[in-house]
Scaffold this motif. Structure first.
Motif, PDB file in Angstrom:
ATOM      1  N   ILE A  88       0.836  -1.204   0.000  1.00 20.54           N
ATOM      2  CA  ILE A  88       0.000   0.000   0.000  1.00 20.54           C
ATOM      3  C   ILE A  88       0.873   1.257   0.000  1.00 20.54           C
ATOM      4  N   THR A  89       0.230   2.387  -0.250  1.00 23.46           N
ATOM      5  CA  THR A  89       0.825   3.705  -0.016  1.00 23.46           C
ATOM      6  C   THR A  89      -0.070   4.438   0.967  1.00 23.46           C
ATOM      7  N   LEU A  90       0.534   5.224   1.841  1.00 22.87           N
ATOM      8  CA  LEU A  90      -0.201   6.009   2.829  1.00 22.87           C
ATOM      9  C   LEU A  90       0.036   7.487   2.543  1.00 22.87           C
ATOM     10  N   LYS A  91      -1.053   8.227   2.453  1.00 22.07           N
ATOM     11  CA  LYS A  91      -0.958   9.644   2.112  1.00 22.07           C
ATOM     12  C   LYS A  91      -1.664  10.488   3.155  1.00 22.07           C
ATOM     13  N   ASN A  92      -1.006  11.569   3.577  1.00 23.78           N
ATOM     14  CA  ASN A  92      -1.601  12.514   4.521  1.00 23.78           C
ATOM     15  C   ASN A  92      -2.450  13.501   3.732  1.00 23.78           C
ATOM     16  N   LEU A  95       3.820   8.699   2.978  1.00 25.01           N
ATOM     17  CA  LEU A  95       4.771   8.095   3.907  1.00 25.01           C
ATOM     18  C   LEU A  95       5.907   7.502   3.073  1.00 25.01           C
ATOM     19  N   HIS A  96       7.134   7.914   3.368  1.00 24.19           N
ATOM     20  CA  HIS A  96       8.257   7.666   2.454  1.00 24.19           C
ATOM     21  C   HIS A  96       9.477   7.223   3.258  1.00 24.19           C
ATOM     22  N   ILE A 126      12.609   7.883   7.727  1.00 20.90           N
ATOM     23  CA  ILE A 126      11.197   7.875   7.336  1.00 20.90           C
ATOM     24  C   ILE A 126      10.710   9.317   7.344  1.00 20.90           C
ATOM     25  N   THR A 127      10.077   9.715   6.262  1.00 26.36           N
ATOM     26  CA  THR A 127       9.654  11.106   6.136  1.00 26.36           C
ATOM     27  C   THR A 127       8.388  11.156   5.282  1.00 26.36           C
ATOM     28  N   ALA A 128       7.992  12.358   4.919  1.00 25.20           N
ATOM     29  CA  ALA A 128       6.862  12.560   4.003  1.00 25.20           C
ATOM     30  C   ALA A 128       7.395  13.116   2.690  1.00 25.20           C
ATOM     31  N   HIS A 138       8.683   4.926  -5.932  1.00 19.60           N
ATOM     32  CA  HIS A 138       8.637   3.524  -5.505  1.00 19.60           C
ATOM     33  C   HIS A 138       9.019   3.359  -4.036  1.00 19.60           C
ATOM     34  N   ASN A 139       9.649   4.381  -3.448  1.00 18.42           N
ATOM     35  CA  ASN A 139       9.982   4.326  -2.029  1.00 18.42           C
ATOM     36  C   ASN A 139       8.794   4.665  -1.130  1.00 18.42           C
ATOM     37  N   ASN A 140       7.635   4.898  -1.746  1.00 16.62           N
ATOM     38  CA  ASN A 140       6.418   5.151  -0.972  1.00 16.62           C
ATOM     39  C   ASN A 140       5.645   3.865  -0.667  1.00 16.62           C
ATOM     40  N   LEU A 141       6.166   2.709  -1.109  1.00 13.46           N
ATOM     41  CA  LEU A 141       5.437   1.445  -0.981  1.00 13.46           C
ATOM     42  C   LEU A 141       5.753   0.752   0.340  1.00 13.46           C
ATOM     43  N   TRP A 142       4.709   0.258   1.014  1.00 12.03           N
ATOM     44  CA  TRP A 142       4.833  -0.402   2.316  1.00 12.03           C
ATOM     45  C   TRP A 142       4.044  -1.714   2.305  1.00 12.03           C
TER      46      TRP A 142
END
Length: 431
Positions: free
Chosen positions: A359-363, A371-372, A389-391, A397-401
């Motif tokens: 998933i990706t998480l977005k504020n 979330l990066h 870990i940052t925003a 592709h580094n936004n994938l968890w």
């Protein structure tokens, strides 16, 4: 107390002096039709509802019209237009490389031609007009506009510069007409025009693919139409009265649709409108029904019309840009699914979330950051020497968890287990 009530004879003498002045101007051959001033004043005097300020307004507007329509006024206006266009279009194709903020606005014009979605802090009207000018002049939207100094080579860029130069050239005649309307003085109008004609900054900013000439065109257009509307105070609800009021609202919508600083000309017109309504409210010869008509007319043309135009600009913006581009990441997944070429376009979304999902998480509240994480570690002595870990506001592709349980690993061959409300989860960076 009006001048008529205090000194009727003095007011009659003032009218006679004005008529005599008009006749002298006629004999000098500098203007034609002086009886207009006399007739305007005599009608106002006969009605008995004209104050000193209103009389001055009638004289100024009529005098400005006489000067503008005289042979000398027409010749001066033509000269101003010729000099303005000559200075703005001189060597327009030079330099033949990207200059200054053409990097941004030329690129955004290309986005509109290609239908590529992007995000920018400014409203869309100015960039849409630049893109339209490029399209009509034969530019195909393929130049990258990467950095200042890149040569245009065979790409057609002059059309976009010519559009900005045209709007920049209109600023000088606008200034001439504004000063002439406010002062009824031909020397003052010529002085204002020549100051702008030979202003190096004004010339330079009009010769490149920028938003500034587009913005200034609507701002000065709003001021000019406001001044012309003020001169129609003695002809309420006439065709010319409605025309200049509507043009003022259109220019307000255009100014706000190019840059948000256009709100300042809205404040100027708003202040002028408030003073005008206050004057009408204090006029005992105007009924409350008539005042209500004045109020509704101004609300329709100066509030409703600009807001409708501003909304329409964004509607055209979203309809035109239907392809995935660099601005996708600022918007929700539901919006991205409508963009052709986006990874979410027409993609099927699972109704439930399962362990092991990527998933990706977005504020959605703080600038839309994802979330990066990346390979860089925290500084020595900070944290557990793990990856930072940052925003991050862009898609990467580094936004994938991966969703995992907090204490045990997921068996990829086992049954699917969904995440339930209240579960504690562990996020593992995919990389």
């Amino acid at each position: 107390m009006s001048l008529q009530n205090r000194h009727p004879g003095l007011r009659h003498r003032a009218g006679g002096a004005s008529l005599q002045t008009a006749k002298v101007v006629q004999n000098s051959g500098s203007c034609e039709g002086p009886n207009t001033i006399g007739s305007s004043f005599q009608q106002c005097h006969a009605a008995g509802d004209c104050s000193n300020s209103e009389t001055s307004m009638v004289f100024r507007s009529t005098g400005a019209s006489l000067i503008a329509n005289s042979r000398c006024g027409v010749c001066c206006f033509v000269l101003v237009i010729l000099l303005s266009f000559a200075t703005r279009f001189y060597n327009l194709s030079e330099p033949a490389h990207v200059c200054w903020d053409e990097t941004h606005f030329g690129k955004m014009g290309s986005y509109y031609i290609n239908g590529t979605f992007f995000f920018d802090v400014h409203p869309p009207l100015g960039k849409m007009l630049i893109g339209l000018a490029g399209y009509l002049s034969g530019y195909n939207g393929t130049f990258p506009f990467q950095k200042p100094g890149d040569r245009y080579e065979q790409h057609s860029y002059v059309g976009m510069r010519a559009f900005c130069a045209f709007l920049g050239s209109c600023l000088v005649p606008f200034a001439y007409l504004i000063v002439l309307e406010l002062t009824a003085s031909l020397p003052a109008a010529l002085l204002a025009a020549f100051i702008l004609i030979f202003d190096t900054g004004c010339i330079t900013i009009s010769q490149y693919i920028l938003l500034d000439p587009v913005l200034m065109f609507f701002i000065m257009g709003a001021v000019l139409s406001m001044a012309r509307f003020n001169s129609q105070k003695n002809r309420p609800f006439s065709a010319s009265w409605w025309f200049w009021l509507a043009i003022t609202g259109i220019n307000l919508g255009g100014a706000l649709g190019v840059k948000f600083v256009g709100v300042f000309v809205i404040l100027l017109v708003g202040q002028n409108t408030a003073c005008d309504l206050w004057r009408l409210l204090g006029d005992l010869n105007i009924t409350m029904v008539s005042f209500g008509k004045h109020l509704l007319a101004r609300m329709l043309c100066l509030i409703v019309a600009p807001l409708c135009l501003y909304t329409a600009f964004f509607a055209v913006h979203f309809i035109t840009l239907n392809k995935s581009g660099p601005g996708d990441g600022f918007y929700s997944s539901a919006f991205q699914s409508r963009l052709v070429g986006n990874t979410l376009h027409n993609a099927s979304m699972p109704e439930y979330l399962a362990y092991g999902s990527i998933i990706t998480l977005k504020n959605v509240r703080t600038a839309g950051g994802y979330l990066h994480s990346h390979w860089h570690l925290y500084p020595e002595g900070v944290g557990a020497k793990q990856q930072q870990i940052t925003a991050y506001t862009h898609k990467d592709h580094n936004n994938l968890w991966i969703i995992k349980k907090p204490t045990e690993n997921i068996d990829p061959l086992g049954p699917v287990e969904f995440v339930k409300n209240g579960d504690v989860i562990r996020l593992q960076h995919r990389e």
